[in-house]
Design a protein around this motif. Structure first.
Motif, short mmCIF file in Angstrom:
data_model
loop_
_atom_site.label_atom_id
_atom_site.label_comp_id
_atom_site.label_asym_id
_atom_site.label_seq_id
_atom_site.Cartn_x
_atom_site.Cartn_y
_atom_site.Cartn_z
N PRO A 317 -68.90 -50.89 -51.58
CA PRO A 317 -67.42 -49.66 -51.25
C PRO A 317 -68.47 -49.09 -49.94
O PRO A 317 -67.26 -48.80 -49.50
CB PRO A 317 -68.69 -48.78 -52.14
CG PRO A 317 -68.95 -49.56 -53.41
CD PRO A 317 -69.50 -50.31 -52.81
N ASP A 318 -69.53 -49.44 -49.55
CA ASP A 318 -70.13 -48.91 -47.79
C ASP A 318 -69.49 -49.53 -47.17
O ASP A 318 -70.02 -49.47 -45.85
CB ASP A 318 -70.98 -47.58 -48.41
CG ASP A 318 -72.43 -48.67 -48.46
OD1 ASP A 318 -72.00 -50.50 -48.89
OD2 ASP A 318 -73.34 -48.35 -47.69
N CYS A 319 -68.87 -51.10 -47.12
CA CYS A 319 -69.46 -51.72 -46.58
C CYS A 319 -67.75 -52.17 -45.10
O CYS A 319 -66.70 -51.41 -45.86
CB CYS A 319 -69.26 -53.35 -46.87
SG CYS A 319 -68.97 -54.69 -45.74
N ALA A 320 -68.24 -52.00 -43.51
CA ALA A 320 -67.30 -51.56 -43.28
C ALA A 320 -66.69 -52.90 -42.71
O ALA A 320 -67.02 -54.10 -43.19
CB ALA A 320 -67.67 -51.25 -41.49
N ILE A 321 -65.41 -52.93 -42.71
CA ILE A 321 -64.94 -54.55 -42.68
C ILE A 321 -63.85 -54.12 -41.19
O ILE A 321 -63.03 -53.34 -40.59
CB ILE A 321 -63.35 -54.82 -43.68
CG1 ILE A 321 -64.68 -54.45 -44.84
CG2 ILE A 321 -63.33 -56.00 -43.37
CD1 ILE A 321 -63.34 -55.03 -45.57
N THR A 322 -63.96 -55.05 -40.35
CA THR A 322 -63.77 -55.46 -39.12
C THR A 322 -62.21 -56.41 -39.34
O THR A 322 -62.87 -57.02 -39.81
CB THR A 322 -64.18 -55.17 -38.06
OG1 THR A 322 -65.33 -56.00 -38.40
CG2 THR A 322 -65.40 -53.59 -37.76
N CYS A 323 -62.23 -56.54 -37.89
CA CYS A 323 -60.63 -57.64 -37.83
C CYS A 323 -60.03 -58.31 -36.41
O CYS A 323 -60.47 -57.60 -35.69
CB CYS A 323 -59.62 -56.84 -38.72
SG CYS A 323 -58.41 -58.05 -39.21
N ASP A 324 -59.62 -59.19 -36.81
CA ASP A 324 -59.13 -60.00 -35.50
C ASP A 324 -57.64 -59.99 -35.82
O ASP A 324 -57.98 -60.55 -36.91
CB ASP A 324 -59.39 -61.29 -34.56
CG ASP A 324 -60.91 -60.93 -34.30
OD1 ASP A 324 -61.62 -60.07 -34.02
OD2 ASP A 324 -61.75 -61.77 -34.19
N ILE A 325 -57.22 -59.99 -34.49
CA ILE A 325 -55.16 -60.13 -35.00
C ILE A 325 -54.84 -60.71 -33.87
O ILE A 325 -54.99 -60.71 -32.70
CB ILE A 325 -54.69 -58.63 -34.64
CG1 ILE A 325 -55.42 -58.37 -37.09
CG2 ILE A 325 -53.19 -59.03 -35.56
CD1 ILE A 325 -55.09 -56.43 -37.28
N ILE A 326 -53.62 -61.73 -34.09
CA ILE A 326 -53.47 -62.53 -33.20
C ILE A 326 -51.87 -61.92 -33.11
O ILE A 326 -51.32 -62.11 -34.50
CB ILE A 326 -52.97 -63.82 -33.39
CG1 ILE A 326 -54.53 -64.13 -33.16
CG2 ILE A 326 -51.92 -64.04 -31.80
CD1 ILE A 326 -54.81 -66.36 -33.31
N THR A 327 -50.48 -61.37 -32.68
CA THR A 327 -49.76 -61.06 -32.88
C THR A 327 -48.76 -62.02 -31.22
O THR A 327 -48.91 -62.27 -30.60
CB THR A 327 -48.95 -59.37 -32.03
OG1 THR A 327 -48.22 -58.77 -32.64
CG2 THR A 327 -49.41 -59.06 -30.55
N GLY A 328 -47.34 -62.18 -32.16
CA GLY A 328 -46.79 -63.35 -31.43
C GLY A 328 -46.88 -64.23 -31.61
O GLY A 328 -46.79 -65.16 -31.09
N PHE A 329 -47.41 -64.89 -32.76
CA PHE A 329 -47.57 -66.27 -32.93
C PHE A 329 -46.15 -67.12 -33.03
O PHE A 329 -45.28 -66.32 -33.29
CB PHE A 329 -48.56 -66.79 -33.75
CG PHE A 329 -48.69 -68.19 -33.95
CD1 PHE A 329 -49.56 -69.04 -33.15
CD2 PHE A 329 -48.08 -69.05 -35.19
CE1 PHE A 329 -49.84 -70.01 -33.27
CE2 PHE A 329 -49.15 -70.32 -35.57
CZ PHE A 329 -49.64 -70.73 -34.13
N CYS A 330 -46.47 -67.71 -32.90
CA CYS A 330 -45.34 -69.14 -32.88
C CYS A 330 -43.90 -68.85 -33.66
O CYS A 330 -44.79 -68.50 -35.20
CB CYS A 330 -45.81 -70.46 -32.48
SG CYS A 330 -46.61 -71.44 -31.55
N ASP A 331 -43.00 -68.61 -33.49
CA ASP A 331 -41.94 -67.88 -34.80
C ASP A 331 -41.99 -66.70 -35.04
O ASP A 331 -40.83 -66.30 -36.25
CB ASP A 331 -41.48 -69.75 -35.27
CG ASP A 331 -41.33 -70.52 -35.04
OD1 ASP A 331 -40.51 -70.67 -33.55
OD2 ASP A 331 -41.13 -71.46 -35.64
#
Ligand code: 5AD
Ligand code: SF4
Length: 460
Positions: A317-331
């Motif tokens: 429950p105490d685990c941090a989660i981080t992310c990568d996001i790509i916006t504006g991919f094809c279509d």
């Protein structure tokens, strides 16, 4: 088994060697893997009596370890080559080498486009650097961009020339077989291969003996780590993680990067049951919409990704989660973009790296799809994503006020000699009044204040 200690001593000896024409200057761009590779490159060069310099003006060999992940990474590197050109005008004998992903992607085109470049070396060819340098000293352009199915630089003890003496990267595998449709990495870093566990453990032991307090195990997709050899026990990532955690109970263990499709509950169980494995998972979603994920060839849906996040939360429950996001991919449509925003809200990421889609030559998306989201739409969506992440990060941090965390002290704060900085297991940087703490200590800190950029605490 390698003797990490011996290598370090050899390297120290070489660092004090004063042979002429042997000063190497190196700049590193891109991911942590590149930072780790530059340390391998330095180990190879120091064995050849090279000496590291931080001044490009006095270098005889100028290296730039490059990244191709987005176009702007390459643009920036070409800009830096302009600086190298300035040095080369004065130091005509100096050799300029482009190494890493951009070297692999552009190959001989690099020496045609950038006349100052003498050597071009791909990520699997660093052992050949001494030969290539010799060739360049003889007046020829020298290129080695051969990719390998075996090379892991397993027995080379990296020279941690830019390290804080506390945290170090340890490469556990190379390459990537995922073939996400937007990604250049499989082309620049080749096929996936794992490093022999005993060489990993021996490197970790060397770090422990040298007083390091934290290691980050690196791979493009650590969940695919697998050591298989006839007559030897197969070692999975979960097993490796356990071996490393047991080998160095006094050290913090981190790893990067996890892949949602491949991350197992076994890994989560090992994390949960070892105090010294940090409670942080970098868990790139890339998009919150299943159709976009399919076009990206990520191999999972929004629902699958969410179920994996739930599993992380269940185990830790105490685990941090981080992310990568790509916006504006094809279509990418407006609705699909909204799904990314809603996933971010749902997941409550501690932090995200957020990017506009950048078309990379020869990738599946480049060959088969259209980069058809207009630049201004990409920019607007990116702004929305960044604003949302800032808001989420603020909220997540507010919840930490009053809580007590164990911090690994990393050094004096940039702003004041009287303050120190360190990180929580969740990878959150905290600033606090120095007291009697010193670099490398593990101390308990109570969070007192959290702003947009900094988190403050006090020793308890
Ligand atoms: N355009 C934009 N971002 C990209 N990434 C990888 N390839 C591209 C691309 N072509 C991002 C992904 C990956 C991170 C390292 O870089 O989010 O996880
Ligand atoms: Fe790292 Fe990928 Fe950039 Fe290569 S292209 S340096 S693997 S981020």
């Amino acid at each position: 088994m390698i003797d990490a200690k011996k290598y370090t001593l050899d390297n120290e000896k070489a660092l004090t060697n004063n042979k002429a024409n042997n000063k190497v200057y190196i700049e590193t761009y891109g991911c942590q893997m590149n930072v780790s590779d530059s340390e391998v490159v330095m180990a190879i060069l120091i064995k050849e009596d090279y000496q590291l310099t931080e001044l490009m003006e006095e270098a005889d060999l100028l290296l730039i370890n490059t990244c191709s992940i987005r176009e702007n990474a390459e643009v920036r590197i070409r800009g830096r080559l302009g600086e190298f050109r300035r040095v080369k005008r004065i130091r005509k004998h100096a050799i300029v080498g482009v190494i890493g992903c951009m070297a692999e992607r552009l190959k001989e085109k690099l020496v045609q486009q950038e006349k100052l470049v003498d050597i071009v070396v791909g990520p699997d060819a660093y052992r050949d650097l001494p030969n290539l340098i010799a060739q360049a000293e003889g007046g020829q352009k020298a290129i080695n961009v051969l990719l390998s199915r075996e090379e892991t630089y397993a027995e080379i003890a990296p020279v941690r020339y830019a390290s804080n003496g506390i945290s170090a990267f340890v490469s556990i595998m190379r390459g990537c077989d995922n073939m996400c449709s937007y990604c250049v990495v499989p082309f620049t870093r080749g096929r996936e291969r794992s490093r022999e566990p005993k060489t990993i453990l021996s490197e970790v032991q060397g770090l422990l003996d040298d007083g390091y307090k934290e290691v980050t195990l690196l791979g493009q997709n650590v969940d695919k780590y697998k050591w298989e050899k006839e007559n030897e026990e197969t070692v999975s990532f979960a097993q490796l993680l356990k071996l490393v955690a047991k080998q160095a109970p006094q050290m913090r263990i981190r790893f990067s990067t996890s892949y949602p499709q491949d991350m197992t509950d076994e890994v989560l169980k090992i994390m949960a049951s070892h105090k010294n494995i940090c409670k942080h998972i970098h868990f790139p979603a890339q998009s919150g919409n299943s159709n976009v994920l399919e076009r990206m060839k990520r191999g999972y849906t929004r629902e699958w990704y969410m179920s994996r996040v739930e599993s992380i939360r269940r185990h830790m429950p105490d685990c941090a989660i981080t992310c990568d996001i790509i916006t504006g991919f094809c279509d990418e449509t407006e609705e699909e973009h909204q799904d990314t925003l809603s996933l971010m809200k749902w997941a409550e990421y501690d932090f995200s790296y957020m990017f506009k889609y950048s078309e990379r030559p020869n990738t599946f998306a480049h060959r088969n799809m259209k980069d058809n989201v207009p630049e201004e739409v990409k920019s607007r969506r990116l702004t929305e994503i960044i604003d949302l992440q800032h808001q989420i990060s603020r909220e997540v941090r507010q919840k930490d006020i009053g809580k007590i965390f164990e911090i690994l002290v990393e050094g004096t704060s940039k702003k004041s000699e009287e303050q120190m900085h360190g990180r929580t297991s969740q990878n959150q940087t905290v600033i606090f009044p120095k007291g009697s703490s010193k670099k490398g200590d593990f101390i308990k800190i109570k969070i007192t204040k959290a702003t947009q950029t900094t988190i403050m605490g006090e020793i308890v």
